[in-house]
Design an enzyme around this catalytic site. Structure first.
Site, short mmCIF file in Angstrom:
data_model
loop_
_atom_site.label_atom_id
_atom_site.label_comp_id
_atom_site.label_asym_id
_atom_site.label_seq_id
_atom_site.Cartn_x
_atom_site.Cartn_y
_atom_site.Cartn_z
N HIS A 1 48.19 -22.77 -27.08
CA HIS A 1 46.75 -22.50 -27.92
C HIS A 1 46.90 -21.23 -28.48
O HIS A 1 47.98 -20.35 -28.41
CB HIS A 1 45.47 -22.58 -26.98
CG HIS A 1 45.45 -21.45 -26.05
ND1 HIS A 1 45.74 -21.70 -24.66
CD2 HIS A 1 45.36 -20.14 -26.20
CE1 HIS A 1 45.41 -20.67 -23.94
NE2 HIS A 1 45.50 -19.59 -25.06
P1 TYD Z 1 43.20 -22.61 -20.27
O1 TYD Z 1 42.73 -21.78 -21.30
O2 TYD Z 1 43.22 -24.03 -20.49
O3 TYD Z 1 44.27 -21.97 -19.50
P2 TYD Z 1 45.83 -21.96 -20.16
O4 TYD Z 1 45.70 -21.96 -21.39
O5 TYD Z 1 46.28 -20.69 -19.51
O6 TYD Z 1 46.40 -23.17 -19.61
O7 TYD Z 1 42.13 -22.64 -19.34
C1 TYD Z 1 41.84 -23.46 -18.08
C2 TYD Z 1 40.65 -23.73 -17.85
O8 TYD Z 1 39.95 -22.57 -17.34
C3 TYD Z 1 39.84 -24.27 -18.82
O9 TYD Z 1 38.94 -25.29 -18.27
C4 TYD Z 1 38.84 -23.37 -19.37
C5 TYD Z 1 38.76 -22.34 -17.98
N1 TYD Z 1 38.38 -20.75 -18.31
C6 TYD Z 1 37.23 -20.29 -18.19
O10 TYD Z 1 36.43 -21.13 -17.91
N2 TYD Z 1 37.03 -18.93 -18.35
C7 TYD Z 1 38.16 -18.01 -18.86
O11 TYD Z 1 37.95 -17.12 -19.12
C8 TYD Z 1 39.61 -18.88 -18.95
C9 TYD Z 1 40.89 -18.14 -19.50
C10 TYD Z 1 39.63 -20.23 -18.80
#
Ligand code: TYD
Length: 394
Positions: free
Chosen positions: A288
């Site tokens: 992302h």
């Molecule tokens: P995500 O951003 O998809 O993680 P990555 O990109 O590292 O794989 O986040 C995973 C889940 O966590 C998603 O459902 C959103 C949640 N999340 C929060 O609620 N707060 C946060 O600060 C972060 C980073 C993620």
């Protein structure tokens, strides 16, 4: 610097005087027209007292509404609008004077109306002509001039970067002031008022902020730039690898202590901290980009590859020790690869979690990064980016 400021005030004064000359001329023009058409004897004492009242009102309105401020920067349309506003306020106040005082009662309102019509035309024409003369007198620099807002940490790099894109840094503003009057011969503005005055009076072509989060720049500065149609750009690095200060004891059993300090090490305010633990090797996460979020990543334990993509170039930064940090600015696609099980990724973020601020579709990211790659100037092997800050915020 001080001479320059005085020069600024002289410019301000010259416009004030010009307005007054316009006012007096328009009064006499309207009076001669009125007397010529009516052919009656006229009470000149009344006339002079109204002219004096008009002058006092004009000066008061000028100062109260700062209608002359930034006059050099305004375009013609803005000039006409501001002159109309100026005259409107003068007219309301003078109307009260004419109706409420004895002098006013004996005075012809037709003359005043005519005077203001002339005044409006003269002010618009006079200011535009004077602005033209002043700009012709100015020695045009060979390269466009810029005001650079940055922090002391990024100042050298910011100057270099602007030079690379052929901009001459005329003034600096350090958001966290270090009380220096100048750096490398470039004057440093001491506070935001001085910055506003520089933006108003100096012939600055562009205002840049370098390596900072937009939230550190006061709103009214941004608005002032917008009002004066000065582009306010964010020239920042996409990413930066930093050394995190780490202290070790002579006795290895004490391990290492690393620390990051707000503002000194992190060029954005921290609103959120999160970390990823209990991971297995060869885990891939991320995929992302952020529209707003600035981040500082570090890996206190293990090895993690951060693959970065700005829409044109790809690069990999390996976080393999606790003393290595990675600052990521918005608009970068990232993928994280865990090279060792149990590696820990810690993130300091400038924004609260907001799913709408993520770009999770790669095609959309490519379209987004194209849109914001406003000026791409070749410098060495690297392409520089410059984004319109208002658009980034929107
Ligand atoms: P995500 O951003 O998809 O993680 P990555 O990109 O590292 O794989 O986040 C995973 C889940 O966590 C998603 O459902 C959103 C949640 N999340 C929060 O609620 N707060 C946060 O600060 C972060 C980073 C993620």
């Amino acid at each position: 610097m001080h001479t320059e400021l005085r020069y600024g005030r002289i410019k301000y004064l010259s416009f004030l005087l010009l307005d007054l000359v316009c006012l007096v001329l328009s009064n006499f023009a309207s009076l001669s027209l009125y007397i010529g058409s009516k052919d009656i004897s006229y009470n000149f004492i009344d006339h002079y007292s109204v002219v004096i009242a008009m002058i006092v009102i004009d000066v008061a309105v000028t100062f109260a509404f700062s209608t002359l401020r930034r006059v050099l920067r305004w375009r013609k349309r803005r000039e006409i609008y501001e002159s109309a506003r100026h005259i409107f306020f003068c007219f309301i106040i003078l109307g009260l004077f004419l109706f409420l005082t004895k002098t006013g009662a004996g005075y012809s309102r037709a003359v005043v109306l005519l005077a203001y019509i002339f005044d409006y035309v003269l002010i618009c024409g006079g200011r535009t002509a004077w602005r033209f003369i002043l700009s012709r007198c100015r020695k045009k620099p060979d390269t466009p001039t810029a005001l650079l807002m940055t922090t002391d940490r990024f100042v050298d790099e910011g100057i270099e970067r602007l030079k690379e894109i052929n901009l001459d840094v005329q003034y600096l503003f350090l958001l966290k002031n270090i009380n220096k009057k100048e750096i490398e011969g470039i004057p440093v503005a001491k506070d935001v008022e001085e910055v506003a005055s520089i933006i108003c009076w100096k012939e600055i072509d562009k205002v840049y902020i370098y390596g900072l989060d937009h939230q550190m720049v006061p709103d009214y500065l941004r608005n002032a730039c917008k009002e004066m149609k000065l582009s306010f750009d964010l020239v920042d690095f996409n990413y930066r690898v930093i050394d995190i200060t780490t202290i070790r004891n002579n006795d290895p059993k004490y391990g290492a202590l690393s620390f990051l300090e707000s503002k000194r090490d992190i060029p954005f305010p921290i609103r959120r901290v999160y970390w990823i633990t209990e991971t297995e090797a060869d885990l891939h996460r991320g995929f992302h980009a952020h529209k707003l979020n600035c981040q500082l990543l570090y890996c206190p334990y293990g090895v993690i590859d951060i693959i970065l993509d700005d829409g044109v170039n790809k690069t990999t930064v390996t976080l393999d020790r606790p003393s290595k940090g990675l600052i990521l600015m918005p608009g970068l696609w990232r993928e994280m690869v865990w090279r060792q099980s149990g590696s820990v990724l810690c993130v300091l973020a400038s924004e609260y979690y907001d799913a709408s601020e993520y770009i999770r579709d790669y095609d959309k990211f490519i379209a987004y990064s194209k849109k914001y790659r406003e000026v791409s100037v070749k410098s060495g092997e690297e392409k520089k980016r410059s984004r319109k800050i208002e658009e980034v915020i929107a």
